[in-house]
Motif scaffolding. Structure first.
Motif, mmCIF file in Angstrom:
data_model
loop_
_atom_site.group_PDB
_atom_site.id
_atom_site.type_symbol
_atom_site.label_atom_id
_atom_site.label_comp_id
_atom_site.label_asym_id
_atom_site.label_seq_id
_atom_site.Cartn_x
_atom_site.Cartn_y
_atom_site.Cartn_z
ATOM 1 N N CYS A 146 5.247 9.101 17.676
ATOM 2 C CA CYS A 146 4.635 10.342 17.163
ATOM 3 C C CYS A 146 3.177 10.494 17.590
ATOM 4 O O CYS A 146 2.551 9.543 18.050
ATOM 5 C CB CYS A 146 4.691 10.341 15.638
ATOM 6 N N ILE A 147 2.659 11.700 17.409
ATOM 7 C CA ILE A 147 1.214 11.911 17.497
ATOM 8 C C ILE A 147 0.769 12.653 16.236
ATOM 9 O O ILE A 147 1.559 13.379 15.628
ATOM 10 C CB ILE A 147 0.780 12.722 18.754
ATOM 11 N N ARG A 148 -0.487 12.444 15.850
ATOM 12 C CA ARG A 148 -0.992 13.141 14.668
ATOM 13 C C ARG A 148 -1.894 14.296 15.080
ATOM 14 O O ARG A 148 -2.766 14.150 15.921
ATOM 15 C CB ARG A 148 -1.784 12.190 13.766
ATOM 16 N N ALA A 201 -7.740 17.346 21.354
ATOM 17 C CA ALA A 201 -7.777 15.952 20.886
ATOM 18 C C ALA A 201 -6.820 15.752 19.719
ATOM 19 O O ALA A 201 -6.846 16.498 18.736
ATOM 20 C CB ALA A 201 -9.200 15.584 20.456
ATOM 21 N N THR A 202 -5.955 14.727 19.840
ATOM 22 C CA THR A 202 -5.018 14.342 18.773
ATOM 23 C C THR A 202 -5.132 12.811 18.625
ATOM 24 O O THR A 202 -5.951 12.204 19.312
ATOM 25 C CB THR A 202 -3.572 14.710 19.154
ATOM 26 N N VAL A 203 -4.334 12.212 17.772
ATOM 27 C CA VAL A 203 -4.359 10.742 17.674
ATOM 28 C C VAL A 203 -2.946 10.213 17.907
ATOM 29 O O VAL A 203 -1.982 10.723 17.324
ATOM 30 C CB VAL A 203 -4.875 10.254 16.296
ATOM 31 N N SER A 204 -2.846 9.183 18.740
ATOM 32 C CA SER A 204 -1.534 8.596 19.035
ATOM 33 C C SER A 204 -0.961 7.901 17.797
ATOM 34 O O SER A 204 -1.685 7.256 17.036
ATOM 35 C CB SER A 204 -1.704 7.584 20.174
ATOM 36 N N GLY A 205 0.360 8.023 17.630
ATOM 37 C CA GLY A 205 1.017 7.483 16.437
ATOM 38 C C GLY A 205 1.011 5.969 16.338
ATOM 39 O O GLY A 205 1.177 5.424 15.245
ATOM 40 N N ASP A 206 0.836 5.262 17.458
ATOM 41 C CA ASP A 206 0.912 3.796 17.320
ATOM 42 C C ASP A 206 -0.199 3.239 16.433
ATOM 43 O O ASP A 206 -0.020 2.216 15.786
ATOM 44 C CB ASP A 206 1.005 3.038 18.662
ATOM 45 N N PHE A 225 0.852 -1.194 0.000
ATOM 46 C CA PHE A 225 0.000 0.000 0.000
ATOM 47 C C PHE A 225 0.888 1.243 0.000
ATOM 48 O O PHE A 225 1.694 1.423 0.923
ATOM 49 C CB PHE A 225 -0.860 0.050 1.277
ATOM 50 N N PHE A 226 0.731 2.081 -1.007
ATOM 51 C CA PHE A 226 1.414 3.373 -1.014
ATOM 52 C C PHE A 226 0.365 4.473 -0.834
ATOM 53 O O PHE A 226 -0.770 4.345 -1.293
ATOM 54 C CB PHE A 226 2.167 3.600 -2.327
ATOM 55 N N ASN A 227 0.779 5.547 -0.194
ATOM 56 C CA ASN A 227 -0.149 6.651 0.077
ATOM 57 C C ASN A 227 0.634 7.957 0.073
ATOM 58 O O ASN A 227 1.407 8.223 0.979
ATOM 59 C CB ASN A 227 -0.808 6.393 1.446
ATOM 60 N N SER A 228 0.432 8.732 -0.993
ATOM 61 C CA SER A 228 1.183 9.980 -1.150
ATOM 62 C C SER A 228 0.292 11.000 -1.841
ATOM 63 O O SER A 228 -0.245 10.678 -2.907
ATOM 64 C CB SER A 228 2.427 9.700 -1.997
ATOM 65 N N PRO A 229 0.100 12.187 -1.234
ATOM 66 C CA PRO A 229 0.519 12.639 0.089
ATOM 67 C C PRO A 229 0.004 11.693 1.174
ATOM 68 O O PRO A 229 -1.090 11.166 1.063
ATOM 69 C CB PRO A 229 -0.126 14.016 0.216
ATOM 70 N N ASN A 230 0.826 11.559 2.192
ATOM 71 C CA ASN A 230 0.576 10.532 3.200
ATOM 72 C C ASN A 230 -0.242 11.046 4.387
ATOM 73 O O ASN A 230 -0.047 12.148 4.868
ATOM 74 C CB ASN A 230 1.940 10.012 3.702
ATOM 75 N N ASN A 231 -1.166 10.208 4.811
ATOM 76 C CA ASN A 231 -1.845 10.368 6.091
ATOM 77 C C ASN A 231 -1.227 9.305 6.990
ATOM 78 O O ASN A 231 -1.357 8.126 6.671
ATOM 79 C CB ASN A 231 -3.347 10.110 5.900
ATOM 80 N N PRO A 232 -0.521 9.651 8.023
ATOM 81 C CA PRO A 232 -0.506 10.896 8.786
ATOM 82 C C PRO A 232 0.685 11.835 8.559
ATOM 83 O O PRO A 232 0.684 12.908 9.157
ATOM 84 C CB PRO A 232 -0.415 10.370 10.227
#
Ligand code: GLU
Length: 395
Positions: free
Chosen positions: A371-373, A359-364, A170-177
Motif C-alpha cells: 500500500c501507499i498512504r 508526495a505520499t508515504v510508502s506502506g512498508d 498497541f491498538f490505534n483506532s481510528p487508525n493511522n494509516p
C-alpha cells in the motif's frame, strides 16, 4: 568516514512520514511544484478561541517551568474530557501531559519494556511504534492485515502472535494509516483473548478519536478487566489543528503514570507552559466547536475516494476516520511505466513523486508493503490536482 555513533541510533530507522515531508520541502525549495499528501497534518489554522487562550497565558506571564506531568488544571480538564467523551474515570494523578502523543507513547515504552520483550503491532501501524519499541530494546512483532479485511486483525491472529515474552500490544483506532475504526464488539473480542494473558499491557492510541465519519470509536479501557492494563493516549494535534503546539497526554494506572513522570523529568521536563494553558481551553471546549474541520475532512475523503476509484489498479476501501487513504497498489508491481520499473510500494511512491510531483508515504514504513498512504488533510483543490497528475503519470 564512519562516525562513532551509538548502536542505538544506528539501529533506529528514520521516520518515513517526516522524511517524506522533508523531501517535499526540499524539492519545493528547488522550485518544483510539489503537492504534499505525505504528512498527517491538518491544513486549518488553530481555532481563534484556543489562540486567544495562549495569548492570555503569555500576558499573564506564564513563563516558568510547569510541573513535570502538567498543570493540575490541565490534568483535571483531561479527566473531565475522558469522562465526557470516553466514559473513563481517571484522576489527575493518573494523567501525564507530554510534548506530543509521540512522547507519551515513548514514555510508556521506556517504562514498561525490557530487552527481549515482545510488542505486538497489528499492521498497518503508525511508523513510530516500531521505532519506539526498538529504542526500548524490545522486539516488535507484526500482525498483518490487508485491505480485504478492512485492515483489521482477528482475535485468532492476536492469539497466535502471543508468546510468553509478549509484554504489550498497541491498538490505534481510528487508525493511522488505514483510517479503520474498531467497533466495540471487535475490541471486546480482542479483549477476550487478552483476558487469558494478564502479563500483557495495552496501549490504546486514540489521537484521531474526534475525526470519525460513519461510526464512533470506542475506548479500549472501557472494557471491564482491561482498565488496569490499558494506557489511553490522546492529544490535541489532529482534531484541534495544533500539530506544532506539541500537546499529548495519557491516562493510565497511577504506577505507570508515576513512572512516565519520572522518565519525562529526566528527559524533557514539563511541556511548554503556554501550550498547556491553551490546552485547558481546547480540551474543555464542546466537540461541536471543531466539527467544521471533521465535516470538511469527510467531504475530502469522499472526493479522494471517488477520484482514486477512477484509476485502474488502485484498490481502495472507505476509511471510517482519520484523514488518510491507504490504497493497495500491488497491481502495479512488476510493471514498467514511462521507462520506470515498479517493484514495490517504495518504487511506486517515488514514481509518483518524480513523475507527478505528488508526495505520499510508502506502506512498508507502516508494515503494509502493498500500500501507499495519502493524507487528505490538504485542500480540495490540491487533492483534485494531485489525483489528476497521478492519473496522467500512470497512463
Ligand atoms: N503523525 C503524523 C503522520 O503520521 C505526523 C508525522 C509523524 O509524527 O509521524 O504523518
Amino acid at each position: 568516514m564512519a562516525y562513532p555513533l551509538s548502536d542505538r541510533i544506528k539501529s533506529l530507522p528514520v521516520s518515513q512520514t517526516l522524511a517524506m515531508a522533508a523531501k517535499a520541502r526540499e524539492l519545493r525549495a528547488e522550485g518544483k511544484d510539489i503537492i504534499g499528501l505525505s504528512l498527517g497534518e491538518p491544513d486549518f489554522n488553530t481555532p481563534d478561541f484556543i489562540k486567544d487562550a495562549a495569548i492570555e497565558a503569555i500576558n499573564q506571564n506564564y513563563n516558568s517551568y510547569s510541573p513535570v506531568d502538567g498543570y493540575v488544571e490541565l490534568k483535571e480538564a483531561i479527566c473531565t474530557k475522558f469522562k465526557r467523551d470516553n466514559n473513563l474515570d481517571y484522576k489527575p494523578n493518573q494523567i501525564v501531559v507530554s510534548t506530543g502523543a509521540k512522547q507519551s507513547i515513548a514514555n510508556v515504552a521506556q517504562v514498561l519494556l525490557n530487552k527481549g520483550d515482545e510488542v505486538l503491532l497489528p499492521a498497518p501501524y503508525w511508523v513510530s511504534y516500531s521505532a519506539i519499541a526498538i529504542l526500548s530494546e524490545a522486539t516488535f512483532v507484526e500482525i498483518p492485515s490487508t485491505i480485504d479485511t478492512n485492515f483489521k486483525i482477528t482475535p485468532a491472529q492476536l492469539e497466535a502472535a502471543i508468546t510468553p515474552k509478549t509484554k504489550m500490544v498497541f491498538f490505534n483506532s481510528p487508525n493511522n494509516p488505514s483510517g479503520s475504526i474498531f467497533s466495540e464488539a471487535e475490541y471486546r473480542a480482542l479483549a477476550k483473548v487478552l483476558e487469558k494473558h494478564p502479563q500483557i499491557y495495552i496501549l490504546s492510541d486514540e489521537i484521531y478519536e474526534h475525526i470519525n465519519y460513519d461510526c464512533k470509536p470506542f475506548s479500549f479501557a472501557q472494557i471491564e478487566n482491561m482498565y488496569d492494563r490499558t494506557i489511553t493516549v490522546n492529544g490535541l494535534a489532529k482534531a484541534f489543528a495544533m500539530t506544532g503546539w506539541r500537546i499529548g497526554y495519557l491516562g493510565a494506572p497511577e504506577w505507570i503514570a508515576k513512572a512516565c513522570t519520572k522518565m519525562q523529568g529526566q528527559v524533557t521536563s514539563g511541556t511548554n507552559c503556554i501550550a498547556q494553558r491553551a490546552a485547558i481551553t481546547a480540551v474543555l471546549a464542546p466537540v461541536e466547536k471543531i466539527q467544521f474541520m471533521v465535516d470538511e475532512f469527510k467531504t475530502r475523503r469522499d472526493i479522494i475516494i471517488g477520484l482514486l476509484r477512477e484509476i485502474d489498479g488502485f484498490k481502495i476501501n472507505v476509511p471510517d476516520g482519520a484523514f488518510y487513504v491507504f490504497p493497495d497498489v500491488s497491481a502495479f508491481f512488476g510493471k514498467t511505466i514511462d521507462g520506470v520499473t515498479i517493484e514495490n510500494a517504495g518504487d511506486f511512491s517515488l514514481f509518483i513523486l518524480e513523475k507527478a510531483n505528488v508526495a505520499t508515504v510508502s506502506g512498508d514504513a507502516f508494515g503494509a508493503p502493498d500500500c501507499i498512504r495519502m493524507s487528505y488533510a490538504a485542500s480540495e483543490l490540491q487533492i483534485r490536482e494531485a489525483i489528476k497528475r497521478i492519473k496522467e503519470a500512470l497512463s
